[in-house]
Design an enzyme around this catalytic site. Structure first.
Site, PDB file in Angstrom:
ATOM      1  N   ASN A 137       0.874  -1.170   0.000  1.00 32.34           N
ATOM      2  CA  ASN A 137       0.000   0.000   0.000  1.00 32.34           C
ATOM      3  C   ASN A 137       0.911   1.219   0.000  1.00 32.34           C
ATOM      4  OD1 ASN A 137      -1.760   2.073   0.533  1.00 32.34           O
ATOM      5  ND2 ASN A 137      -2.278   1.397   2.614  1.00 32.34           N
ATOM      6  N   HIS A 166      -9.440   1.318   4.882  1.00 30.93           N
ATOM      7  CA  HIS A 166      -8.153   1.511   5.555  1.00 30.93           C
ATOM      8  C   HIS A 166      -8.358   2.462   6.740  1.00 30.93           C
ATOM      9  CE1 HIS A 166      -4.068   2.699   6.428  1.00 30.93           C
ATOM     10  NE2 HIS A 166      -3.698   1.574   5.844  1.00 30.93           N
ATOM     11  N   GLU A 172      -5.439  -4.863  10.592  1.00 32.22           N
ATOM     12  CA  GLU A 172      -4.423  -3.826  10.776  1.00 32.22           C
ATOM     13  C   GLU A 172      -4.693  -3.071  12.070  1.00 32.22           C
ATOM     14  OE1 GLU A 172      -2.442  -2.739   6.830  1.00 32.22           O
ATOM     15  OE2 GLU A 172      -4.171  -1.433   7.025  1.00 32.22           O
ATOM     16  N   SER A 206       3.404  -2.032  10.334  1.00 30.97           N
ATOM     17  CA  SER A 206       4.854  -2.070  10.596  1.00 30.97           C
ATOM     18  C   SER A 206       5.491  -3.422  10.304  1.00 30.97           C
ATOM     19  CB  SER A 206       5.167  -1.636  12.040  1.00 30.97           C
ATOM     20  OG  SER A 206       4.740  -0.302  12.247  1.00 30.97           O
ATOM     21  N   GLU A 247      -6.703   4.846   7.803  1.00 33.53           N
ATOM     22  CA  GLU A 247      -6.471   6.263   7.498  1.00 33.53           C
ATOM     23  C   GLU A 247      -7.703   6.877   6.839  1.00 33.53           C
ATOM     24  OE1 GLU A 247      -2.764   5.676   5.441  1.00 33.53           O
ATOM     25  OE2 GLU A 247      -1.877   5.063   7.349  1.00 33.53           O
ATOM     26  N   LYS A 251       0.221   4.277  -0.380  1.00 33.50           N
ATOM     27  CA  LYS A 251      -0.384   5.493   0.189  1.00 33.50           C
ATOM     28  C   LYS A 251      -0.091   6.690  -0.739  1.00 33.50           C
ATOM     29  CE  LYS A 251      -0.101   3.307   4.643  1.00 33.50           C
ATOM     30  NZ  LYS A 251      -0.006   3.414   6.105  1.00 33.50           N
ATOM     31  N   GLY A 263       2.408   2.360  10.687  1.00 36.03           N
ATOM     32  CA  GLY A 263       3.344   3.469  10.508  1.00 36.03           C
ATOM     33  C   GLY A 263       4.026   3.897  11.793  1.00 36.03           C
TER      34      GLY A 263
END
Ligand code: PGA
Length: 249
Positions: free
Chosen positions: A9, A93, A165, A210, A95, A11, A171
């Protein structure tokens, strides 16, 4: 048995030059036994799709609109993504859920649109740090899955990939321990098995958060972890391929 998928991904990173170099780097390397997918920013989908022709590496988008077509400025329809050569579409996701306030219902509608055109949604689920500390991880993941099952049925799940996730691991460099991840993966599979055991056995459940070349082997050796959704480490061809090669079997 389930095959292993390592999906990158990307991003909102890179530019035309770096994207081209990254695709060339991935194509030139050895992914071992894993299947690969990359999810570039939407403006690079056509370019990357063209470069991936005949490579065996699949293309995915980072989101998909919850409507078929029309006045939805800034959105991209499932049919358009399909036409660009996408096989996968990430939906939900964290985010998107946190920065753009996507609700479970909106995520479910996006998921349904992907299924409708034959894209394979990669449905992201996962708890925040606060939710984990409050002991509601399973309840949160169950709620996120239920919204999708309600709209698309277990048949929809059969045509998808799930990505667990934990938000606190994305991250941050704080990876879930293999035991923590396996426990939630087993919970997800068990929840699906309660509805349809055959589908539960088949569906791929990826871990994301991560994951890197040094922790991938242990995570990927867990019984219910069928691959990874990789953010930061997918931006370096060598790291992405090293994660893929850490798949045993
Ligand atoms: P990360 O991102 O690997 O950089 O933690 C994972 C993801 O957001 O899919």
């Amino acid at each position: 048995m389930r095959s292993v998928l390592i999906a990158g991904n990307w991003k909102m990173n890179g530019n035309m030059q770096s994207v081209i170099e990254l695709v060339e780097g991935i194509k030139a390397g050895d992914p071992g036994k894993a299947k690969l997918a990359v999810c570039p920013p939407a403006v690079y989908l056509m370019k990357v799709g063209g470069m991936l022709d005949d490579s065996g590496i699949a293309l995915g988008s980072q989101n998909v609109c919850d409507h078929e077509s029309g006045a939805y400025t800034g959105e991209i329809s499932a049919a358009m993504l399909k036409e660009c050569g996408c096989r996968y579409a990430i939906v939900g996701h964290s985010e998107r859920r946190s920065h753009y306030l996507e609700s479970d219902q909106l995520v479910a509608a996006r998921f349904a649109m992907a299924i409708a055109v034959g894209l394979t949604p990669i449905l992201c689920v996962g708890e925040t740090l606060l939710e984990r500390e409050q002991g509601v991880t399973e309840a949160v993941v169950a709620r996120q899955l239920d919204a999708v099952i309600e709209l698309s049925g277990i048949g929809g799940i059969a045509g998808s990939v799930i990505a667990y996730e934990p938000v606190w691991a994305i991250g941050t460099g704080k990876v879930a321990s293999p035991e923590q991840a396996q426990a939630v993966h087993a919970f997800i599979r068990g929840k699906l098995a309660a509805v349809d055991s055959e589908i539960a056995k088949r569906v791929q459940i990826l871990y994301g958060g991560s994951m890197n070349p040094s922790n991938a082997a242990e995570l990927l050796s867990q019984a219910d972890i069928d691959g990874g959704l990789i953010g930061g480490a997918s931006l370096k061809a060598d790291d992405f391929l090293a994660i893929a090669r850490s798949v045993q079997e």
